[in-house]
Scaffold this motif. Sequence first.
Motif, PDB file in Angstrom:
ATOM      1  N   THR A  69     -19.518  29.160  30.612  1.00 51.92           N
ATOM      2  CA  THR A  69     -19.566  30.364  31.441  1.00 51.92           C
ATOM      3  C   THR A  69     -18.248  30.517  32.190  1.00 51.92           C
ATOM      4  OG1 THR A  69     -20.613  29.076  33.207  1.00 51.92           O
ATOM      5  CG2 THR A  69     -22.057  30.293  31.705  1.00 51.92           C
ATOM      6  N   LEU A  70     -18.013  31.718  32.707  1.00 49.47           N
ATOM      7  CA  LEU A  70     -16.790  32.036  33.445  1.00 49.47           C
ATOM      8  C   LEU A  70     -17.133  32.479  34.864  1.00 49.47           C
ATOM      9  CD1 LEU A  70     -14.908  34.107  30.699  1.00 49.47           C
ATOM     10  CD2 LEU A  70     -14.320  31.799  31.473  1.00 49.47           C
ATOM     11  N   ASP A 114     -11.979  26.290  34.202  1.00 45.33           N
ATOM     12  CA  ASP A 114     -10.952  27.220  34.688  1.00 45.33           C
ATOM     13  C   ASP A 114     -10.986  27.114  36.204  1.00 45.33           C
ATOM     14  OD1 ASP A 114     -10.885  27.857  32.033  1.00 45.33           O
ATOM     15  OD2 ASP A 114     -11.424  29.963  32.276  1.00 45.33           O
ATOM     16  N   ILE A 115     -10.066  26.349  36.757  1.00 49.69           N
ATOM     17  CA  ILE A 115     -10.155  25.896  38.150  1.00 49.69           C
ATOM     18  C   ILE A 115      -8.804  26.059  38.832  1.00 49.69           C
ATOM     19  CG2 ILE A 115     -10.396  23.817  39.585  1.00 49.69           C
ATOM     20  CD1 ILE A 115     -12.454  22.822  37.488  1.00 49.69           C
ATOM     21  N   GLY A 160      -2.738  31.864  39.232  1.00 54.77           N
ATOM     22  CA  GLY A 160      -4.123  31.420  39.261  1.00 54.77           C
ATOM     23  C   GLY A 160      -5.095  32.350  38.579  1.00 54.77           C
ATOM     24  N   PHE A 161      -4.577  33.325  37.825  1.00 53.75           N
ATOM     25  CA  PHE A 161      -5.435  34.217  37.034  1.00 53.75           C
ATOM     26  C   PHE A 161      -5.587  33.612  35.644  1.00 53.75           C
ATOM     27  CE2 PHE A 161      -4.387  36.963  40.484  1.00 53.75           C
ATOM     28  CZ  PHE A 161      -5.459  37.842  40.604  1.00 53.75           C
ATOM     29  N   THR A 162      -6.752  33.061  35.394  1.00 51.29           N
ATOM     30  CA  THR A 162      -6.995  32.363  34.133  1.00 51.29           C
ATOM     31  C   THR A 162      -7.696  33.231  33.098  1.00 51.29           C
ATOM     32  OG1 THR A 162      -9.032  31.438  35.069  1.00 51.29           O
ATOM     33  CG2 THR A 162      -7.028  30.090  35.223  1.00 51.29           C
ATOM     34  N   MET A 216      -5.839  25.008  36.413  1.00 52.61           N
ATOM     35  CA  MET A 216      -6.372  24.445  35.163  1.00 52.61           C
ATOM     36  C   MET A 216      -7.090  25.550  34.413  1.00 52.61           C
ATOM     37  SD  MET A 216      -9.228  21.405  34.639  1.00 52.61           S
ATOM     38  CE  MET A 216      -8.081  20.016  34.652  1.00 52.61           C
ATOM     39  N   LYS A 217      -6.827  25.667  33.129  1.00 54.90           N
ATOM     40  CA  LYS A 217      -7.553  26.611  32.281  1.00 54.90           C
ATOM     41  C   LYS A 217      -8.029  25.872  31.036  1.00 54.90           C
ATOM     42  CE  LYS A 217      -6.991  29.623  28.617  1.00 54.90           C
ATOM     43  NZ  LYS A 217      -6.022  30.034  27.595  1.00 54.90           N
ATOM     44  N   ASP A 218      -9.320  25.945  30.770  1.00 56.86           N
ATOM     45  CA  ASP A 218      -9.902  25.302  29.593  1.00 56.86           C
ATOM     46  C   ASP A 218      -9.654  23.787  29.603  1.00 56.86           C
ATOM     47  OD1 ASP A 218     -11.531  26.004  27.373  1.00 56.86           O
ATOM     48  OD2 ASP A 218      -9.891  25.508  26.024  1.00 56.86           O
ATOM     49  N   GLY A 219      -9.609  23.217  30.783  1.00 58.17           N
ATOM     50  CA  GLY A 219      -9.406  21.780  30.908  1.00 58.17           C
ATOM     51  C   GLY A 219      -7.969  21.332  30.820  1.00 58.17           C
TER      52      GLY A 219
END
Length: 451
Positions: A384-385, A395-396, A108-110, A419-422
């Motif tokens: 934003t992050l 990034d979820i 979960g580290f995106t 999810m990263k970048d959709g």
Amino acid sequence: MGIAQDGEDPRQVLFTNVNIFDGVSETLIENGSVLVEGNLIKSVSADVMDVPDAFTVDGEGRTLMPGLIDMHSHLCFRNGMLEFRGDYDQMAAGAYTATAMQDYLDQGFTTARDAGCNILGVAKAVNNNIVPGPRLFPSGAFLSQTGGHGDTGNFNDRMGDQDKLEAAQVSYIVDGVDEVTKAARHNLRAGATQIKIMAGGGVASEFDPLHMTQFSLEEMEAIVGVAEDYGTYVLAHAYHDNSVNRAIDAGVRVIEHNFLVSEETIIRMKEEGVALSVQSVIAFEGFDPDLVEQITFFSADQKAKAVKVNSGAKQMLDWAVKHDLLIVTGGDMFGPDLFRQADNIISFNDRVLDNPHYALKTATSNAAEVLGFSGEMNPYKEGTLGTIAAGGYADIILVDGNPLEDLNTITRDNVDFVMKDGLVYKNWLPDDRAPAFQPAGPARDAYFGLN
């Protein structure tokens, strides 16, 4: 990005039945909804949303939160620098980096800020969707003086000899204003988002006593000047008052480690807006006096240095919290410890805070604030992050439980969706289309019907 073809509308993904930790608030938004459009978050609501054309992900009461951010990674190391110097080559290091990046995503580290490795090309490949990985803020080769914490040469090297890791651009051994200036410019030319320097002695290194201060003020100022010319900043490896204060004098904005400083230095950091990057597992567990003896590749001197760092960690962190420093967390863990990056956040909370909300911010909104120090060198300008908010990157992660009550819910086995970048990289939600592992990114998206 594998989200929409030319001329098509971006796809929409609607998360429903989720409790939302937005990266900032002390309470969850209960039974909320989040709509993703393309690679960005379009809207966040406390109510049920009706988006008929969206692919719906039912969170079934899980907590939806920002992808985690590790602020002190070394993605190309396994069991330290010397193993690759002596036993492997940079092709092997690259292959290992690919597995490490997959591991980060699975946890979960995106996003990861790499604090020293030759991964500038890897970061470029990730950003161009050639290889899957977390968003990377790479420092490139760390800068070290001769005999400094980044000097991994052999004892009997002659002056002018170049170590294998320096040749591979893992570490630049530089002395004098001209050399440090050129090295900093070379990193930024190749895509570094910030510069990492070794400002004082270290534990695992052979040639530098822990009490040592490294780089002259003039050398540090030259490096900071180059970074500022690019609109970015310098982070410094430092443990004690002399090295930290010299770094602050030079304009360094983030201190890594910091475990042996006085309260006066903590107060100065607060007054001058200098952030602190914490490596709790290393300080409390890796350097525990009862465990250090098990580190077979440490000399007696290195073990003594580790124990000293351990002795100062709790007091320093108590002062840092008391004086409300801007604190971020980063594991500084590699090799087998990649399997426990979240433990750094949990350890910081358990040993110092007893405040899960505070601890979570160090790897979400606080981390994003420090990443913002890179200014125009930040390659991720579209959103934003570190928060769940409209206009943020998608990034979820979904975790099973409430992390504001129990931080153990952010460990790997409780991270059910990433999810990263959709794009979907992990899905353990109840679904007969969701095995434990599938190829990442667009291939995984297609598998889950999200193409």
